[in-house]
Design an enzyme around this catalytic site. Structure first.
Site, PDB file in Angstrom:
ATOM      1  N   GLU A   1       0.841  -1.201   0.000  1.00 41.11           N
ATOM      2  CA  GLU A   1       0.000   0.000   0.000  1.00 41.11           C
ATOM      3  C   GLU A   1       0.877   1.253   0.000  1.00 41.11           C
ATOM      4  OE1 GLU A   1      -3.386   2.102   2.893  1.00 41.11           O
ATOM      5  OE2 GLU A   1      -2.143   0.450   3.634  1.00 41.11           O
TER       6      GLU A   1
ATOM      7  N   LYS B   1      -9.737   2.373  -3.033  1.00 42.74           N
ATOM      8  CA  LYS B   1     -10.214   1.832  -1.764  1.00 42.74           C
ATOM      9  C   LYS B   1     -11.591   2.405  -1.431  1.00 42.74           C
ATOM     10  CE  LYS B   1      -8.766   1.309   3.080  1.00 42.74           C
ATOM     11  NZ  LYS B   1      -7.740   1.668   4.082  1.00 42.74           N
TER      12      LYS B   1
ATOM     13  N   CYS C   1      -5.338  -2.471   2.797  1.00 43.31           N
ATOM     14  CA  CYS C   1      -5.270  -2.386   4.259  1.00 43.31           C
ATOM     15  C   CYS C   1      -6.408  -3.171   4.900  1.00 43.31           C
ATOM     16  CB  CYS C   1      -5.255  -0.921   4.682  1.00 43.31           C
ATOM     17  SG  CYS C   1      -4.879  -0.661   6.437  1.00 43.31           S
TER      18      CYS C   1
END
Length: 489
Positions: A252, A315, A368
């Site tokens: 990430e 995301k 994440c």
């Protein structure tokens, strides 16, 4: 919980909770008993959140009591409601044990969905150290494993004098432990049978290299260090063994630049991308237009050897106070800010997506903590061939947090019947097969590369097909059995 996996303590703990709740005089007492039990659980297991606030201690250390004890207190409300309902209904003995398991799991499910949800450290994750037992997640999900775990402990408590006295029947002394033994035998035996001939086949002609640069969070977005960190990432990628790789996976925000707007950086990545392959990396995506102003996304990009963006994903499940400030209008005047760099809140993407990637099976990217959500990791319309989880756990130091996060990825693999490839800035990076078994990994806090094959996917599991409907079926079975036991025992 990870990394200890001392599941007998979970069983004993829920035996104690059931025994205490049976002695509660009023529903209000039941609420506070279960709330206190859960508050202790979260305060002990989420301590690592404090480490994220110490990365910039002068600015955020004051938030530690609110972020640790305050969050634990809020999360414990769901268990408190389960305790209140349990005492209100008034069941006892084995029937009460099964009822408590259903009510606790309902509270966990609500915790995983209300106010964007936070299903971290579901009780079912205690079985991560027992690969056979964790296979039940393929049937009922990790929420279902939580139900079975609470039932195990509570059924043992149903052998105690309080349960026997409450039921006024000597059968209560033995029926609970017998049911507990049957539940454990079914979990362990069924999982062992599933794994008995489970081989980890590899996707042909795919040779992955996962890169774990271990950049300290304090330097991650330091303007003076960004270029140096990026160059170090490129050099680490091309260490010995690189020539045999077909695809790269970086963590990430591994690229500390707005990748979609920076041709120079894309060409630098192209220079280390294997011929005919791809580099999958995390990076920011930035847009600026007159209508909406500047917007920022936390994204995954796939880049080919010519520097072209082959696929991108934004995301969608953002971290409250990490990537945006909820109720910003009211909290900002109180000094509350998001802990990630920059003053602009991240923009959420549209939801789970399946990316078509040349030379690879289609993939579902997860950034994440998106990997902690059971049943929300795959686009419903198009099943992928694998899950790729990019994360940066450097916020949490050498604590239990990254181990708990990695465990969540393993349970998503079992639930979906899909392998998981996980690249983390400071660990734990790893490859997990579709049975939740770790085939290769890089330890927490280590800098290096991990060369591995991509495991093949399985046919969709019952949980992948039916999601939480299978959990509901398990809960109904438990409630039906509780009703029968209440009439008989």
């Amino acid at each position: 919980l990870p990394p200890a996996y001392l599941w007998p303590f979970a069983v004993v703990g829920f035996a104690a909770l059931h025994w205490l709740l049976e002695g509660a005089a009023r529903p209000r007492s039941g609420f506070w008993i279960a709330w206190a039990f859960s508050f202790g659980y979260f305060a002990a297991s989420l301590y690592w959140i404090a480490f994220a606030l110490l990365v910039d201690a002068p600015k955020f250390a004051w938030m530690i009591p609110f972020a640790t004890l305050g969050l634990s207190a809020g999360l414990a409300i769901f268990a408190g409601l389960a305790g209140w309902a349990f005492v209100s209904i008034g069941a006892s003995g084995p029937a009460g044990a099964l009822l408590l398991a259903v009510l606790w799991t309902a509270g966990e499910w609500l915790r995983g969905h209300v106010l964007t949800g936070f299903p971290w450290n579901l009780v079912g994750t205690v079985w991560g150290g027992a690969p056979a037992a964790m296979q039940a997640a393929a049937l009922f999900g990790t929420y279902g494993l939580s139900l079975l775990t609470v039932a195990l402990g509570a059924l043992l408590a149903a052998a105690g004098p309080r349960s026997a006295q409450a039921s006024r029947h000597i059968g209560a002394t033995w029926s609970g432990p017998i049911l507990a033994a049957l539940v454990l035998a079914a979990m362990w035996g069924g999982g062992a049978w599933r794994l008995s001939d489970a081989e980890t086949a590899a996707v042909p002609q795919v040779a992955l290299r996962l890169v774990q640069p271990d950049v300290p969070q304090s330097l991650k977005w330091d303007p003076a260090a960004r270029e140096r960190n990026f160059r170090a990432l490129l050099e680490l990628t091309k260490t010995p063994g690189f020539a045999d790789r077909t695809h790269l996976v970086w963590p990430e925000s591994a690229v500390p630049f707005a990748l979609d707007n920076d041709a120079r950086v894309r060409l630098a990545i192209a220079a280390v991308t294997p011929r005919g392959g791809l580099t999958i990396t995390g990076a920011l995506r930035v847009a600026n237009d007159a209508a909406r102003g500047v917007r920022v996304w936390n994204s995954v990009h796939a880049i080919d050897g010519a520097g072209a963006l082959v696929a991108s994903y934004d995301k969608f499940h953002l971290v409250p106070f990490g990537e945006y400030v909820p109720l910003r209008r009211y909290l900002t005047p109180l000094g509350v800010e998001k802990i990630t760099a920059g003053a602009i809140d991240f923009t959420a993407g549209p939801g789970p997506a399946t990316l078509d990637l040349p030379g690879l099976p289609s993939a579902s990217p997860l950034i994440c903590y998106e990997v902690i959500f059971p049943g929300e990791v795959v686009a419903p319309a198009k099943r992928p061939g694998w899950l790729v989880n990019l994360t940066n756990d450097a916020w949490f130091g050498i604590t239990a947090g990254p181990h708990q996060h990695f465990a969540s990825a393993r349970f998503r693999a079992v639930e979906e019947g899909l392998p998981v490839v996980r690249a983390a800035n400071n660990g734990i990076s790893g490859v997990i097969d579709a049975y939740g078994r770790v085939t290769a990994h890089l330890a927490l806090g280590r800098r290096g590369v991990l060369d591995a094959a991509l495991p093949a996917a399985l046919a969709p599991t019952p949980y992948a097909r039916y999601g939480d409907m299978s959990l509901a079926a398990l809960a109904l079975i438990a409630l039906g059995l509780a009703w029968a036991l209440r009439r008989v025992v």
